[in-house]
Write a protein that holds these residues in place. Structure first.
Motif, PDB file in Angstrom:
ATOM      1  N   LYS A 171       8.044   9.304   7.125  1.00  0.00           N
ATOM      2  CA  LYS A 171       8.000   9.558   5.685  1.00  0.00           C
ATOM      3  C   LYS A 171       9.417   9.852   5.191  1.00  0.00           C
ATOM      4  O   LYS A 171      10.109  10.713   5.730  1.00  0.00           O
ATOM      5  CB  LYS A 171       7.080  10.752   5.418  1.00  0.00           C
ATOM      6  N   ARG A 172       9.842   9.157   4.142  1.00  0.00           N
ATOM      7  CA  ARG A 172      11.219   9.275   3.647  1.00  0.00           C
ATOM      8  C   ARG A 172      11.207   9.811   2.214  1.00  0.00           C
ATOM      9  O   ARG A 172      10.671   9.178   1.308  1.00  0.00           O
ATOM     10  CB  ARG A 172      11.928   7.920   3.728  1.00  0.00           C
ATOM     11  N   GLU A 173      11.809  10.967   2.037  1.00  0.00           N
ATOM     12  CA  GLU A 173      11.870  11.607   0.726  1.00  0.00           C
ATOM     13  C   GLU A 173      13.092  11.102  -0.046  1.00  0.00           C
ATOM     14  O   GLU A 173      14.142  10.834   0.532  1.00  0.00           O
ATOM     15  CB  GLU A 173      11.968  13.131   0.888  1.00  0.00           C
TER      16      GLU A 173
ATOM     17  N   ASN B 179       3.804   7.549  -5.188  1.00  0.00           N
ATOM     18  CA  ASN B 179       3.711   8.628  -4.200  1.00  0.00           C
ATOM     19  C   ASN B 179       4.354   9.932  -4.665  1.00  0.00           C
ATOM     20  O   ASN B 179       4.356  10.918  -3.931  1.00  0.00           O
ATOM     21  CB  ASN B 179       4.380   8.200  -2.885  1.00  0.00           C
ATOM     22  N   LYS B 180       4.960   9.910  -5.834  1.00  0.00           N
ATOM     23  CA  LYS B 180       5.665  11.085  -6.371  1.00  0.00           C
ATOM     24  C   LYS B 180       6.801  11.535  -5.456  1.00  0.00           C
ATOM     25  O   LYS B 180       6.945  12.710  -5.127  1.00  0.00           O
ATOM     26  CB  LYS B 180       4.695  12.246  -6.627  1.00  0.00           C
ATOM     27  N   GLY B 181       7.609  10.561  -5.008  1.00  0.00           N
ATOM     28  CA  GLY B 181       8.865  10.953  -4.386  1.00  0.00           C
ATOM     29  C   GLY B 181       9.081  10.611  -2.935  1.00  0.00           C
ATOM     30  O   GLY B 181      10.050  11.089  -2.344  1.00  0.00           O
ATOM     31  N   TYR B 182       8.238   9.817  -2.331  1.00  0.00           N
ATOM     32  CA  TYR B 182       8.496   9.423  -0.941  1.00  0.00           C
ATOM     33  C   TYR B 182       8.028   7.994  -0.726  1.00  0.00           C
ATOM     34  O   TYR B 182       7.304   7.412  -1.541  1.00  0.00           O
ATOM     35  CB  TYR B 182       7.797  10.361   0.045  1.00  0.00           C
ATOM     36  N   TYR B 183       8.473   7.429   0.398  1.00  0.00           N
ATOM     37  CA  TYR B 183       8.034   6.083   0.777  1.00  0.00           C
ATOM     38  C   TYR B 183       8.103   5.920   2.282  1.00  0.00           C
ATOM     39  O   TYR B 183       8.762   6.701   2.985  1.00  0.00           O
ATOM     40  CB  TYR B 183       8.893   5.005   0.091  1.00  0.00           C
ATOM     41  N   TYR B 184       7.392   4.934   2.775  1.00  0.00           N
ATOM     42  CA  TYR B 184       7.536   4.459   4.145  1.00  0.00           C
ATOM     43  C   TYR B 184       8.191   3.078   4.072  1.00  0.00           C
ATOM     44  O   TYR B 184       7.915   2.303   3.149  1.00  0.00           O
ATOM     45  CB  TYR B 184       6.175   4.349   4.841  1.00  0.00           C
ATOM     46  N   ILE B 185       9.069   2.771   5.013  1.00  0.00           N
ATOM     47  CA  ILE B 185       9.747   1.475   4.980  1.00  0.00           C
ATOM     48  C   ILE B 185       8.693   0.369   4.918  1.00  0.00           C
ATOM     49  O   ILE B 185       7.783   0.331   5.752  1.00  0.00           O
ATOM     50  CB  ILE B 185      10.630   1.276   6.224  1.00  0.00           C
TER      51      ILE B 185
ATOM     52  N   ASP C  15      28.770  10.235  -6.987  1.00  0.00           N
ATOM     53  CA  ASP C  15      27.654  11.162  -6.766  1.00  0.00           C
ATOM     54  C   ASP C  15      26.331  10.503  -7.165  1.00  0.00           C
ATOM     55  O   ASP C  15      25.320  10.617  -6.461  1.00  0.00           O
ATOM     56  CB  ASP C  15      27.890  12.440  -7.575  1.00  0.00           C
ATOM     57  N   TRP C  16      26.347   9.821  -8.300  1.00  0.00           N
ATOM     58  CA  TRP C  16      25.151   9.110  -8.787  1.00  0.00           C
ATOM     59  C   TRP C  16      24.712   8.031  -7.798  1.00  0.00           C
ATOM     60  O   TRP C  16      23.515   7.871  -7.525  1.00  0.00           O
ATOM     61  CB  TRP C  16      25.475   8.501 -10.146  1.00  0.00           C
ATOM     62  N   LYS C  17      25.668   7.287  -7.235  1.00  0.00           N
ATOM     63  CA  LYS C  17      25.328   6.218  -6.289  1.00  0.00           C
ATOM     64  C   LYS C  17      24.587   6.774  -5.071  1.00  0.00           C
ATOM     65  O   LYS C  17      23.602   6.183  -4.600  1.00  0.00           O
ATOM     66  CB  LYS C  17      26.580   5.475  -5.834  1.00  0.00           C
ATOM     67  N   GLU C  18      25.047   7.908  -4.534  1.00  0.00           N
ATOM     68  CA  GLU C  18      24.380   8.507  -3.375  1.00  0.00           C
ATOM     69  C   GLU C  18      22.919   8.819  -3.687  1.00  0.00           C
ATOM     70  O   GLU C  18      22.027   8.602  -2.858  1.00  0.00           O
ATOM     71  CB  GLU C  18      25.110   9.785  -2.954  1.00  0.00           C
ATOM     72  N   LYS C  19      22.664   9.308  -4.878  1.00  0.00           N
ATOM     73  CA  LYS C  19      21.299   9.650  -5.261  1.00  0.00           C
ATOM     74  C   LYS C  19      20.447   8.399  -5.469  1.00  0.00           C
ATOM     75  O   LYS C  19      19.265   8.371  -5.112  1.00  0.00           O
ATOM     76  CB  LYS C  19      21.320  10.514  -6.527  1.00  0.00           C
ATOM     77  N   VAL C  20      21.037   7.359  -6.037  1.00  0.00           N
ATOM     78  CA  VAL C  20      20.314   6.103  -6.248  1.00  0.00           C
ATOM     79  C   VAL C  20      19.929   5.468  -4.914  1.00  0.00           C
ATOM     80  O   VAL C  20      18.817   4.957  -4.748  1.00  0.00           O
ATOM     81  CB  VAL C  20      21.164   5.124  -7.083  1.00  0.00           C
ATOM     82  N   MET C  21      20.824   5.530  -3.946  1.00  0.00           N
ATOM     83  CA  MET C  21      20.562   4.886  -2.654  1.00  0.00           C
ATOM     84  C   MET C  21      19.421   5.563  -1.899  1.00  0.00           C
ATOM     85  O   MET C  21      18.794   4.938  -1.046  1.00  0.00           O
ATOM     86  CB  MET C  21      21.838   4.861  -1.804  1.00  0.00           C
ATOM     87  N   ARG C  22      19.118   6.812  -2.215  1.00  0.00           N
ATOM     88  CA  ARG C  22      17.990   7.477  -1.579  1.00  0.00           C
ATOM     89  C   ARG C  22      16.650   6.855  -2.007  1.00  0.00           C
ATOM     90  O   ARG C  22      15.638   7.054  -1.358  1.00  0.00           O
ATOM     91  CB  ARG C  22      17.999   8.974  -1.899  1.00  0.00           C
ATOM     92  N   PHE C  23      16.680   6.092  -3.094  1.00  0.00           N
ATOM     93  CA  PHE C  23      15.491   5.375  -3.549  1.00  0.00           C
ATOM     94  C   PHE C  23      15.332   4.023  -2.834  1.00  0.00           C
ATOM     95  O   PHE C  23      14.491   3.219  -3.220  1.00  0.00           O
ATOM     96  CB  PHE C  23      15.560   5.141  -5.052  1.00  0.00           C
TER      97      PHE C  23
ATOM     98  N   GLU D 279       0.869  -1.174   0.000  1.00  0.00           N
ATOM     99  CA  GLU D 279       0.000   0.000   0.000  1.00  0.00           C
ATOM    100  C   GLU D 279       0.912   1.231   0.000  1.00  0.00           C
ATOM    101  O   GLU D 279       1.594   1.506   1.002  1.00  0.00           O
ATOM    102  CB  GLU D 279      -0.895  -0.005   1.244  1.00  0.00           C
ATOM    103  N   PRO D 280       0.968   1.997  -1.089  1.00  0.00           N
ATOM    104  CA  PRO D 280       1.988   3.047  -1.220  1.00  0.00           C
ATOM    105  C   PRO D 280       1.963   4.102  -0.134  1.00  0.00           C
ATOM    106  O   PRO D 280       3.017   4.543   0.339  1.00  0.00           O
ATOM    107  CB  PRO D 280       1.681   3.667  -2.596  1.00  0.00           C
TER     108      PRO D 280
END
Length: 600
Positions: free
Chosen positions: A488-490, A461-467, A389-397, A258-259
């Protein structure tokens, strides 16, 4: 002098008597240790094991409950067996097993109870209970084992078993003793402290023949056990059962979330097994069979299997490029197949077209700009800086590290960094042309199905998630779940960038996964094909629906099933329809998935 001798003797006798009287007074009145030793010879300390908490699904359906079983306990000093053969026949135990059990009991203690025969069923207990009076030193200890009325969701719910020596050593609380049962996997293990309850103790008097003479001091020192807390899980059992039916006979996984909350609606690992086989007296035998099964039914694929994400990762590349301003919706590249292979579609394409048509050359060129910042650069140092730099951004997903789901043994996957390639090729001996396969979700990149389902939730969710998590409430109180599941995690990408992504994903259904389209429900999805060097590629699909107000996000992996638009997309579409409509309106598609002939 002789006249004083009687006086001295009398004084000596008086002093000795005084010492003896003082000592007797101390033993009998002041010091109760001898009394306690005497009482211990006639008192049995019986641990009252609590019932474990029950587990329900999100709609109140019972998933796990307790069944009573019985352990036959023995006090070795009191047991007298005149006819061993008859004893073994009555209690259905071999002579060898009886000797082993008695030896272990004597080694532990000759005056304290030990288990002789464990996990006797209700039927067997009814058969033997009348014979217990003939064998002083034997008594019954009531326990419980888990039972699963649905015979599903084994990997999510987990199982319990006897505590190991290693676990006992790690138990700093000293709550457990040898022979106790603990959660070993799934929710049973993660929420062990909530589910286990609190032990009680009862003291009873027995005579020299071991006959029960009632509670010691009217139960003054007894403590009642406290049952474990009940848990409400996030699982939707109707959806879980349906998903397991679709995945019967296949290898892979399905994770539905459930998103808006991160609650896991279904978590399926195929092949699966009936959790009831890991309960009762046959636990060890059945576990050994499952563990030796070459199909690996104990392997929890949603959180432990890792695969290349394939084309689905192109959406993450698109979002990073949009956020950094390197890509805009109008960014256009030609479908140059000399760079990397692709399928037939119009060329050139803009970003929307690249997502809709899953254009490999587009992302080869886009990723190069993201990494090197200018398309002509191909030096090692530029690439290393850009990659890190790219890896840091990917890990935020939520990729490249454990998400933190409430099931043990989650794997992190892998998002490679500059150091990773330095170890493989040597510093300064690699550049963009070495790592371009990352642009389309291949190469050294690995993700789990749970991470892919979480990606679908992020897109919804257009940019966030809950674990993602399996716990909805503890004892009916949703505020008692771990706090990390309520944060909530952006991901660091502005919400407006997701409008193009969602529209392109909805349109892509009609390009690469037309069979997944539904009437009256707008589905946004993306196919993928995870390369497999050991056979047919794995079919992958992520999606969310309805696009306008997402209520379910899903990731499906079907191993060795080829193109993602067939097996995975069809399965996901049926799961979404089942959840949103409560019924299936496309029986032909269901028959196609159940049959499983995806390659031909």
């Amino acid at each position: 002098m002789n006249d004083q001798r009687p006086v001295i003797i009398l004084i000596f006798i008086f002093l000795v008597s005084l010492v003896l009287l003082v000592r007797l007074f101390s033993i009998q009145v002041l010091d109760d240790s001898f009394l306690k030793k005497a009482e211990r010879n006639a008192i049995q300390r019986i641990v009252d094991h609590p019932y474990r908490g029950l587990v329900y699904d999100r709609n109140g359906e019972l998933l796990v409950y307790n069944n009573p079983i019985f352990d036959l306990m023995v006090v070795p000093k009191e047991l007298k067996i005149k006819d061993t053969l008859q004893f073994c026949k009555l209690f259905e135990i071999s002579k060898e097993d009886l000797n082993v059990a008695l030896t272990a009991a004597r080694k532990y203690s000759t005056v304290k109870p030990s288990p002789l025969i464990k996990q006797i069923s209700t039927t067997d207990f009814a058969r033997i209970q009348n014979f217990l009076v003939d064998y002083p030193g034997l008594f019954i200890l009531t326990r419980s084992v888990r039972s699963y009325p649905n015979s599903t969701a084994a990997h999510a719910l987990g199982y319990i078993g006897e505590i190991s020596g290693t676990q006992l050593e790690r138990d700093t609380t000293k709550y457990y003793t040898q022979g106790d049962y603990v959660g070993l996997s799934g929710l049973e293990r993660f929420y062990e402290n909530d589910l286990r309850g609190k032990k009680g103790v009862k003291y009873k008097m027995v005579n020299v023949r071991g006959v029960d003479k009632g509670p010691f001091k009217d139960g003054e020192y007894d403590t009642a056990s406290i049952a474990g807390k009940n848990i409400t899980s996030t699982l939707d059992m109707d959806l879980q059962r349906y998903g397991e039916m679709l995945m019967q006979g296949k290898k892979g996984s399905v994770v539905a979330i459930e998103p808006k909350t991160g609650e896991i609606l279904a978590m399926i690992s195929a092949p699966f097994y009936d959790p009831n086989v890991l309960t009762g007296a046959d636990f060890s035998k059945n576990y050994l069979q499952l563990n030796r099964d070459p199909e690996k039914p104990l392997f929890n694929r949603p959180i432990m299997a890792t695969y290349p994400p394939g084309s689905i990762f192109k959406i993450v590349q698109s979002l990073i490029g949009l956020q950094d301003g390197i890509l805009v919706p109008e960014t256009t590249f030609s479908c140059n197949r000399s760079l990397v292979a692709c399928h037939n579609h119009p060329s050139p394409v803009n970003l929307f077209g690249a997502i809709r048509n899953s254009c490999n050359p587009y992302y080869h060129q886009a990723f190069r700009q993201i990494i090197n910042r200018e398309i002509v650069s191909n030096t090692f140092k530029d690439t290393e800086i850009g990659l890190n730099d790219w890896k840091e951004k990917v890990m935020r997903f939520g990729l490249g590290s454990n998400l933190g789901v409430d099931v043990p043994n989650e794997k992190p996957g892998q998002i490679p960094s500059g150091n990773y390639y330095n170890k493989i090729y040597g510093e300064g001996r690699w550049k963009y042309s070495t790592i371009y396969s990352l642009s389309i979700g291949q190469g050294e990149m690995l993700v789990t199905p749970l991470q892919m389902a979480n990606l679908a939730a992020i897109f919804a969710n257009k940019g966030y998630y809950y674990i993602p998590h399996l716990i909805k409430a503890v004892d009916g109180d949703p505020t008692l779940i771990p706090g990390k599941y309520q944060i909530k995690r952006e991901v660091g990408v502005d919400a407006h960038h997701f409008d193009l992504i969602q529209n392109a994903m909805a349109e892509a259904i009609y390009g690469t996964a037309a069979r997944a389209a539904m009437k009256d429900i707008t589905l946004a999805g993306k196919t993928g094909t995870a390369q497999n060097p050991h056979g047919e590629d794995h079919s992958v699909f992520i999606a969310f629906a309805p696009k306008e107000d997402p209520k379910i996000a899903i990731a499906v992996y079907v191993e060795n099933a080829g193109w993602g638009g067939r097996a995975a997309a069809s399965t996901a579409s049926l799961m979404i329809e089942k959840y949103l409509r409560g019924e299936i309106t496309r029986p032909a598609l269901q028959e196609y998935v159940v049959a499983g002939n995806f390659i031909y």
